[in-house]
Design a protein around this motif. Structure first.
Motif, PDB file in Angstrom:
ATOM      1  N   LYS A   1       0.827  -1.209   0.000  1.00 60.75           N
ATOM      2  CA  LYS A   1       0.000   0.000   0.000  1.00 60.75           C
ATOM      3  C   LYS A   1       0.861   1.259   0.000  1.00 60.75           C
ATOM      4  O   LYS A   1       0.600   2.212  -0.737  1.00 60.75           O
ATOM      5  N   ALA A   2       1.894   1.249   0.840  1.00 60.71           N
ATOM      6  CA  ALA A   2       2.784   2.416   0.897  1.00 60.71           C
ATOM      7  C   ALA A   2       3.483   2.618  -0.441  1.00 60.71           C
ATOM      8  O   ALA A   2       3.659   3.747  -0.916  1.00 60.71           O
ATOM      9  N   ARG A   3       3.845   1.516  -1.100  1.00 60.07           N
ATOM     10  CA  ARG A   3       4.507   1.629  -2.394  1.00 60.07           C
ATOM     11  C   ARG A   3       3.550   2.180  -3.455  1.00 60.07           C
ATOM     12  O   ARG A   3       3.939   3.002  -4.300  1.00 60.07           O
ATOM     13  N   CYS A   4       2.293   1.730  -3.433  1.00 58.01           N
ATOM     14  CA  CYS A   4       1.310   2.245  -4.381  1.00 58.01           C
ATOM     15  C   CYS A   4       1.070   3.734  -4.183  1.00 58.01           C
ATOM     16  O   CYS A   4       0.933   4.506  -5.155  1.00 58.01           O
ATOM     17  N   LEU A   5       0.996   4.179  -2.922  1.00 60.87           N
ATOM     18  CA  LEU A   5       0.809   5.609  -2.657  1.00 60.87           C
ATOM     19  C   LEU A   5       1.978   6.423  -3.188  1.00 60.87           C
ATOM     20  O   LEU A   5       1.804   7.507  -3.756  1.00 60.87           O
ATOM     21  N   LEU A   6       3.184   5.902  -3.024  1.00 59.28           N
ATOM     22  CA  LEU A   6       4.360   6.608  -3.538  1.00 59.28           C
ATOM     23  C   LEU A   6       4.330   6.695  -5.063  1.00 59.28           C
ATOM     24  O   LEU A   6       4.666   7.733  -5.648  1.00 59.28           O
ATOM     25  N   LEU A   7       3.913   5.595  -5.724  1.00 59.94           N
ATOM     26  CA  LEU A   7       3.831   5.617  -7.183  1.00 59.94           C
ATOM     27  C   LEU A   7       2.779   6.610  -7.659  1.00 59.94           C
ATOM     28  O   LEU A   7       2.991   7.347  -8.641  1.00 59.94           O
ATOM     29  N   GLU A   8       1.637   6.664  -6.979  1.00 58.87           N
ATOM     30  CA  GLU A   8       0.590   7.604  -7.358  1.00 58.87           C
ATOM     31  C   GLU A   8       1.049   9.049  -7.174  1.00 58.87           C
ATOM     32  O   GLU A   8       0.825   9.907  -8.028  1.00 58.87           O
ATOM     33  N   GLU A   9       1.711   9.312  -6.063  1.00 54.44           N
ATOM     34  CA  GLU A   9       2.209  10.666  -5.825  1.00 54.44           C
ATOM     35  C   GLU A   9       3.264  11.054  -6.853  1.00 54.44           C
ATOM     36  O   GLU A   9       3.313  12.189  -7.324  1.00 54.44           O
ATOM     37  N   ASN A  10       4.092  10.090  -7.219  1.00 57.43           N
ATOM     38  CA  ASN A  10       5.113  10.354  -8.232  1.00 57.43           C
ATOM     39  C   ASN A  10       4.473  10.680  -9.575  1.00 57.43           C
ATOM     40  O   ASN A  10       4.917  11.581 -10.304  1.00 57.43           O
ATOM     41  N   ALA A  11       3.400   9.950  -9.938  1.00 54.90           N
ATOM     42  CA  ALA A  11       2.701  10.223 -11.198  1.00 54.90           C
ATOM     43  C   ALA A  11       2.072  11.611 -11.180  1.00 54.90           C
ATOM     44  O   ALA A  11       2.099  12.344 -12.193  1.00 54.90           O
ATOM     45  N   ASN A  12       1.489  12.027 -10.055  1.00 53.29           N
ATOM     46  CA  ASN A  12       0.885  13.361  -9.952  1.00 53.29           C
ATOM     47  C   ASN A  12       1.941  14.448 -10.111  1.00 53.29           C
ATOM     48  O   ASN A  12       1.711  15.462 -10.778  1.00 53.29           O
ATOM     49  N   LEU A  13       3.099  14.233  -9.488  1.00 57.57           N
ATOM     50  CA  LEU A  13       4.173  15.233  -9.610  1.00 57.57           C
ATOM     51  C   LEU A  13       4.666  15.344 -11.048  1.00 57.57           C
ATOM     52  O   LEU A  13       4.940  16.444 -11.544  1.00 57.57           O
ATOM     53  N   ARG A  14       4.744  14.218 -11.750  1.00 58.01           N
ATOM     54  CA  ARG A  14       5.172  14.259 -13.148  1.00 58.01           C
ATOM     55  C   ARG A  14       4.153  15.004 -14.013  1.00 58.01           C
ATOM     56  O   ARG A  14       4.516  15.777 -14.915  1.00 58.01           O
ATOM     57  N   GLU A  15       2.863  14.792 -13.747  1.00 58.25           N
ATOM     58  CA  GLU A  15       1.820  15.488 -14.500  1.00 58.25           C
ATOM     59  C   GLU A  15       1.882  16.983 -14.259  1.00 58.25           C
ATOM     60  O   GLU A  15       1.741  17.785 -15.200  1.00 58.25           O
ATOM     61  N   LYS A  16       2.101  17.386 -13.023  1.00 59.95           N
ATOM     62  CA  LYS A  16       2.219  18.818 -12.717  1.00 59.95           C
ATOM     63  C   LYS A  16       3.428  19.432 -13.415  1.00 59.95           C
ATOM     64  O   LYS A  16       3.355  20.541 -13.949  1.00 59.95           O
TER      65      LYS A  16
END
Length: 214
Positions: free
Chosen positions: A155-170
């Protein structure tokens, strides 16, 4: 005058070493005599110099004192031998006890593995069954804990991947500061073209003019 501390090592100077030996030998003989007189002790002292010269002192008879010493040494050896024998017997007893305990553990292990159950009574089988149940409960609890820890980690790894994707989109949506606007690029192109057209040929030609076709 305060006497300095003497360092305990061999005196290298031969004459100084001989003088020190003579002084300390006499002092040692004197102390031995005082000890025998004051304390009524049987004292025997033997000194050999570096050259092999003998110096001795005995409060009574030297030979009798030496014989008494040997007798006492033999008694000490016997006592030590007796103590050693008793210690060895103790070690043998401890070794036998450990061997019995190991044998009992081996039998219990075989029974837990389902071997050698033919001689077990109903009570013994019930006890083995209870032990196995407790072992299974502990194993399952540990397995569940490991699964839970693994799920939390995923779960912690999935949250990190999602946050990383959001930062890349921004970062992708943000304008690049170094980009030049289209109007400026157009103006620069016109200026360059005008500069090329305004160039004048200044080369010098000798001879007839060259006819050029337009």
């Amino acid at each position: 005058m305060v006497r300095g501390k003497v360092q305990m090592k061999r005196i290298e100077n031969l004459s100084s070493r001989q003088v020190t030996f003579s002084k300390r030998r006499n002092g040692l003989l004197k102390k031995a005599n005082e000890l025998s007189v004051l304390c009524d002790a049987e004292v025997a002292l033997i000194i050999f110099s570096q050259k092999g010269r003998l110096y001795d002192f005995a409060s009574s008879n030297m030979q009798k004192t030496i014989e008494r010493y040997h007798e006492r040494a033999r008694e000490t050896m016997v006592d030590n031998s007796t103590e050693l024998q008793q210690y060895m017997e103790h070690l043998k007893h401890e070794t036998a006890n450990m061997a019995k305990k190991i044998e009992i553990l081996e039998v219990s292990k075989r029974k837990l593995m389902g071997q050698g159950l033919g001689s077990c009574s109903m009570d013994e089988l019930q006890e083995i069954d209870s032990k196995l149940e407790r072992s299974l409960e502990n194993i399952r609890a540990r397995k569940a804990q490991l699964f839970k820890d693994e799920i939390e980690s995923l779960k912690a790894r999935c949250l990190l991947l999602e946050e990383n994707a959001n930062l890349r989109e921004k970062c992708r949506l943000m304008p690049t500061p170094s980009a030049t606007p289209p109007t400026q690029r157009k103006e620069r192109g016109n200026c360059s073209k005008n500069a090329q057209n305004s160039e004048v040929e200044t080369e010098l030609f000798i001879g007839l003019p060259v006819m050029r076709c337009s």
